[in-house]
Write a protein that holds these residues in place. Structure first.
Motif, mmCIF file in Angstrom:
data_model
loop_
_atom_site.group_PDB
_atom_site.id
_atom_site.type_symbol
_atom_site.label_atom_id
_atom_site.label_comp_id
_atom_site.label_asym_id
_atom_site.label_seq_id
_atom_site.Cartn_x
_atom_site.Cartn_y
_atom_site.Cartn_z
ATOM 1 N N LEU A 142 -4.048 8.587 4.836
ATOM 2 C CA LEU A 142 -3.638 8.385 3.450
ATOM 3 C C LEU A 142 -2.473 7.399 3.358
ATOM 4 O O LEU A 142 -2.408 6.588 2.423
ATOM 5 N N ILE A 143 -1.571 7.440 4.325
ATOM 6 C CA ILE A 143 -0.464 6.474 4.342
ATOM 7 C C ILE A 143 -1.007 5.054 4.481
ATOM 8 O O ILE A 143 -0.573 4.129 3.793
ATOM 9 N N GLU A 144 -1.985 4.882 5.347
ATOM 10 C CA GLU A 144 -2.552 3.542 5.525
ATOM 11 C C GLU A 144 -3.306 3.102 4.271
ATOM 12 O O GLU A 144 -3.251 1.928 3.897
ATOM 13 N N GLU A 202 7.879 2.098 2.889
ATOM 14 C CA GLU A 202 8.720 1.633 3.994
ATOM 15 C C GLU A 202 7.963 0.677 4.911
ATOM 16 O O GLU A 202 8.539 -0.298 5.416
ATOM 17 N N SER A 203 6.654 0.915 5.105
ATOM 18 C CA SER A 203 5.888 0.045 5.997
ATOM 19 C C SER A 203 5.676 -1.349 5.408
ATOM 20 O O SER A 203 5.332 -2.287 6.142
ATOM 21 N N ILE A 211 -11.421 -0.126 3.598
ATOM 22 C CA ILE A 211 -10.798 1.000 4.298
ATOM 23 C C ILE A 211 -10.244 2.007 3.298
ATOM 24 O O ILE A 211 -10.384 3.230 3.470
ATOM 25 N N VAL A 212 -9.614 1.516 2.232
ATOM 26 C CA VAL A 212 -9.083 2.413 1.199
ATOM 27 C C VAL A 212 -10.213 3.255 0.603
ATOM 28 O O VAL A 212 -10.096 4.478 0.474
ATOM 29 N N LYS A 213 -11.309 2.610 0.250
ATOM 30 C CA LYS A 213 -12.425 3.325 -0.386
ATOM 31 C C LYS A 213 -12.969 4.416 0.526
ATOM 32 O O LYS A 213 -13.135 5.572 0.104
ATOM 33 N N HIS A 214 -13.234 4.090 1.785
ATOM 34 C CA HIS A 214 -13.814 5.089 2.684
ATOM 35 C C HIS A 214 -12.815 6.197 3.017
ATOM 36 O O HIS A 214 -13.196 7.362 3.144
#
Length: 398
Positions: free
Chosen positions: A265-267, A235-236, A340-343
């Motif tokens: 987790l959403i981000e 949705e975002s 950011i995803v990795k961390h």
């Protein structure tokens, strides 16, 4: 000299002779033990226990450089019992240790996996006996890589922040020059707003990445429904997908749960979807699939875009790294999304995998530890609402 004195003298000489003989025997026994130790095939007492306790690559070698016994981590450097030391640098260091008793040096060793790749190690060799030597090698490759990343982060951050700040300064001067031209003022003001938004987005992502890397963060863990994470992430990005002409398709398993922070987790999933949209052609699809097994939950985001070359795949998770600089500038990318995803995923005990081929698209997969679906208490709100309604009705009647 009377007989008593002769007897005492004889006793004294006998005692001295006895002490001398004893000392000779002790020296001979110790020399024999030393010779036996030097020629023995058995390692000194306690060496095996020390090797078993070491987390770093270590080995006991003889004076010719043949490996006798290793620690559990030594196979990462190719140490094999019964074989000589493979690397010339270590053999040269052993020659120094044979003369000085100990030697220490930092050196680079080939990994043996990919041509041209090396490891930086700090090696120390110390003499155990005249025959045996202890080699301990500390791998500094990751430490060197992190140091390089810190330097790159400082350099890249300065550069990235300087670009919008410089643009805003120039645009402000342009507004001052064109004060009598309303159309130009409005155009420059619009560009200032765009640069300010870019600057705010960049600083916000830098702060978010810093929080993820802090040890005292992520304290609000709870049971997270993957269905809610994926729905919110889609949705975002729905508006961006519509404007780019990209269809978002969701599929896979439902009703899976993990332990973590839902917003983070959403981000993370949202960043993968946003990247997939940005690098996909119009009228293509981005798939978001979920699959669970007994141990983990996989969330895969697949696009039909330009793909990532093999050389870039190892670096795409680095801060500010962009595989396609021109497209990133055009789409307003900061180069921080995948970092950011990795961390975020690592802080949840998971991992991120990448499959990609140029012109065939990419698939990023987040793998997180799975938990059983939490047991929900029976919903009591209707009953409570009914009681409130009944009370209100009684008051009205009263």
């Amino acid at each position: 000299m009377d007989s008593t004195q002769l007897v005492l003298l004889a006793l004294l000489l006998g005692a001295l002779i006895g002490v001398g003989i004893t000392l000779l025997l002790v020296v001979a026994v110790r020399a024999r033990e030393r010779i036996l130790r030097e020629n023995s095939d058995a390692l000194p007492t306690g060496v095996s226990a020390v090797l078993a306790a070491l987390d770093e690559p270590a080995a006991v070698v003889d004076s010719s450089g043949t490996v006798l016994e290793i620690s559990h981590a030594a196979d990462s450097l190719g140490f094999v019992p019964g074989r000589p030391l493979e690397y010339p640098g270590l053999r040269d260091l052993l020659k120094v240790a044979r003369g000085a008793g100990t030697a220490h040096e930092s050196m680079r060793l080939p990994t043996g996996k990919l041509k041209g790749q090396e490891r930086l190690i700090s090696a120390r060799i110390s003499r155990l006996t005249e025959r045996w030597f202890l080699l301990i090698a500390r791998d500094l490759t990751e430490q060197e890589r992190l140091q390089q990343m810190r330097q790159d982060f400082i350099s890249n951050t300065s550069h990235e922040l300087k670009t919008p700040v410089g643009a805003i300064t120039l645009l402000a001067e342009a507004i001052d020059t064109a004060a009598d031209e309303p159309e130009e003022v409005r155009r420059f003001a619009s560009r200032i707003s765009a640069e300010a938004e870019r600057l705010g987005q960049l600083t916000g992502r830098i702060m978010h990445l810093s929080r993820l890397q802090a040890t005292d963060e992520l304290t609000t863990f709870g049971d997270v429904a993957i269905d809610e994470v994926v729905t919110a992430a889609i949705e975002s990005n729905a508006v961006q997908a519509d404007s780019e002409g990209v269809e978002l398709v969701r599929g896979g398993d439902r009703g899976l749960y993990v332990r973590g922070d839902a917003q983070i987790l959403i981000e993370a999933v949202g960043n993968l979807i946003a990247n997939a949209i940005a690098y996909s052609p119009r009228n293509s699809r981005v798939g978001i699939g979920v699959r669970g097994d007994g141990e983990a939950v996989d969330i895969a985001v697949t696009d039909q875009g330009i793909g990532i070359s093999e050389a870039d795949q190892e670096r795409v998770f680095e801060r500010f790294y962009r595989a396609d600089q021109a497209r990133s500038r055009r789409t307003g990318g900061t180069g921080l999304g995948l970092s950011i995803v990795k961390h975020a995923v690592y802080r949840h005990g998971g991992e991120v995998k990448l499959w990609s081929q140029p012109d065939r698209g990419s698939t990023f997969t987040i793998r997180l530890p799975r938990i059983e679906a939490p047991v929900r208490e029976p919903e009591r709100r209707p009953k409570s609402s009914a009681r409130k309604a009944a009370r209100s009705l009684k008051k009205e009647k009263a």
